[in-house]
Design an enzyme around this catalytic site. Structure first.
Site, PDB file in Angstrom:
ATOM      1  N   ARG A   1     -11.242  -1.816   1.434  1.00 40.89           N
ATOM      2  CA  ARG A   1     -10.555  -2.879   0.750  1.00 40.89           C
ATOM      3  C   ARG A   1     -10.413  -4.243   0.954  1.00 40.89           C
ATOM      4  O   ARG A   1     -10.374  -4.471   2.377  1.00 40.89           O
ATOM      5  CB  ARG A   1      -9.172  -2.254   0.926  1.00 40.89           C
TER       6      ARG A   1
ATOM      7  N   ARG B   1      -3.165   6.739  10.770  1.00 44.32           N
ATOM      8  CA  ARG B   1      -2.182   7.060   9.542  1.00 44.32           C
ATOM      9  C   ARG B   1      -2.947   8.532   9.026  1.00 44.32           C
ATOM     10  O   ARG B   1      -2.122   9.643   8.552  1.00 44.32           O
ATOM     11  CB  ARG B   1      -2.511   6.230   8.444  1.00 44.32           C
TER      12      ARG B   1
ATOM     13  N   LYS C   1      -3.710   7.758  -5.728  1.00 40.15           N
ATOM     14  CA  LYS C   1      -2.405   8.462  -6.362  1.00 40.15           C
ATOM     15  C   LYS C   1      -1.717   7.508  -7.209  1.00 40.15           C
ATOM     16  O   LYS C   1      -1.481   7.982  -8.403  1.00 40.15           O
ATOM     17  CB  LYS C   1      -1.326   8.657  -5.007  1.00 40.15           C
TER      18      LYS C   1
ATOM     19  N   ARG D   1      -6.749  -6.270   4.885  1.00 40.22           N
ATOM     20  CA  ARG D   1      -5.262  -6.204   5.071  1.00 40.22           C
ATOM     21  C   ARG D   1      -5.061  -5.760   6.641  1.00 40.22           C
ATOM     22  O   ARG D   1      -5.887  -5.229   7.483  1.00 40.22           O
ATOM     23  CB  ARG D   1      -4.579  -4.931   4.549  1.00 40.22           C
TER      24      ARG D   1
ATOM     25  N   ARG E   1       7.376  13.541   2.315  1.00 37.77           N
ATOM     26  CA  ARG E   1       6.300  13.138   3.267  1.00 37.77           C
ATOM     27  C   ARG E   1       6.353  14.145   4.537  1.00 37.77           C
ATOM     28  O   ARG E   1       5.638  14.100   5.370  1.00 37.77           O
ATOM     29  CB  ARG E   1       6.455  11.955   3.887  1.00 37.77           C
TER      30      ARG E   1
END
Length: 210
Positions: free
Chosen positions: A123, A167, A14, A156, A89
């Site tokens: 990541r 999530r 995004k 992370r 959201r």
């Protein structure tokens, strides 16, 4: 003037796609998450409230989110339009947004859950300077070390399979119904987010008629 919302699950690109669109058409990128992070880092009254909320593991309330979005859009520094990222959201936020502002389109970056897992779990973050890496497409020259400062690359804290699954559940139960609200207004263009960045950007512009 062009006013767009960009939506998609974590890892769908995004921020990257919004930035490219804004650069080409002189639009303002409004990242709601970045606004809240700024308040936290600068120890504002709102930042203190956000810290307390996050410490309990809860989501920031609709009232606070809507207030921040309204205040940001009322700054009117977006002469040619904006791309808003990270909002709405849930259904209530979507209804508030449609009642308060007119938009030209919703860009939905569609990414299957298995690809989300592949991207997000690859990541890495430099523990020293904060530089982002992705071991799929953006590997460091020396494994485990940052190209910029030589710091150690770490995962992370919230990029675990368990946290990511949670999530994704949150996204599918709360955020996807937002798309249904926008679809009733015929605002939504869906773009396959799996190809490379340039291909996705080309498809976005084509579907928006730019």
């Amino acid at each position: 003037m062009r006013k767009y919302v960009v939506m998609g699950v974590q890892g769908s690109g995004k921020g990257t796609q919004a930035t490219l669109l804004c650069k080409e058409y002189d639009l303002v990128h409004i990242n709601v998450g970045d606004i809240f992070r700024w308040h936290v880092q600068n120890h504002t009254k709102l930042g203190a409230q956000v810290r307390r909320t996050m410490a309990t593991g809860e989501l920031i309330g609709d009232d606070q989110v809507e207030s921040v979005v309204k205040e940001r859009l009322h700054q009117h520094d977006w002469n040619y339009g904006f791309v808003i990222d990270g909002f709405p959201r849930n259904g209530r936020q979507a209804e508030f947004f449609l009642e308060s502002f007119d938009i030209d389109g919703v860009i939905h970056l569609d990414l299957p859950d298995e690809e989300v897992h592949r991207r997000v779990l690859n990541r890495r973050l430099c523990s020293r300077c904060g530089m982002d890496y992705n071991l799929i497409a953006d590997r460091p020259e020396v494994e485990g070390k940052c190209d910029v400062c030589g710091g150690e690359l770490v995962t992370r804290a919230d990029d675990t399979p368990e946290a990511l699954s949670a999530r994704l559940r949150e996204y599918h139960t709360k955020t996807k119904p937002v798309l249904d609200i926008f679809r009733r207004k015929e605002y939504v263009v869906s773009v396959d987010a799996r190809p490379d960045v340039d291909t996705v950007q080309h498809d976005i512009r084509q579907k928006l008629g730019l």
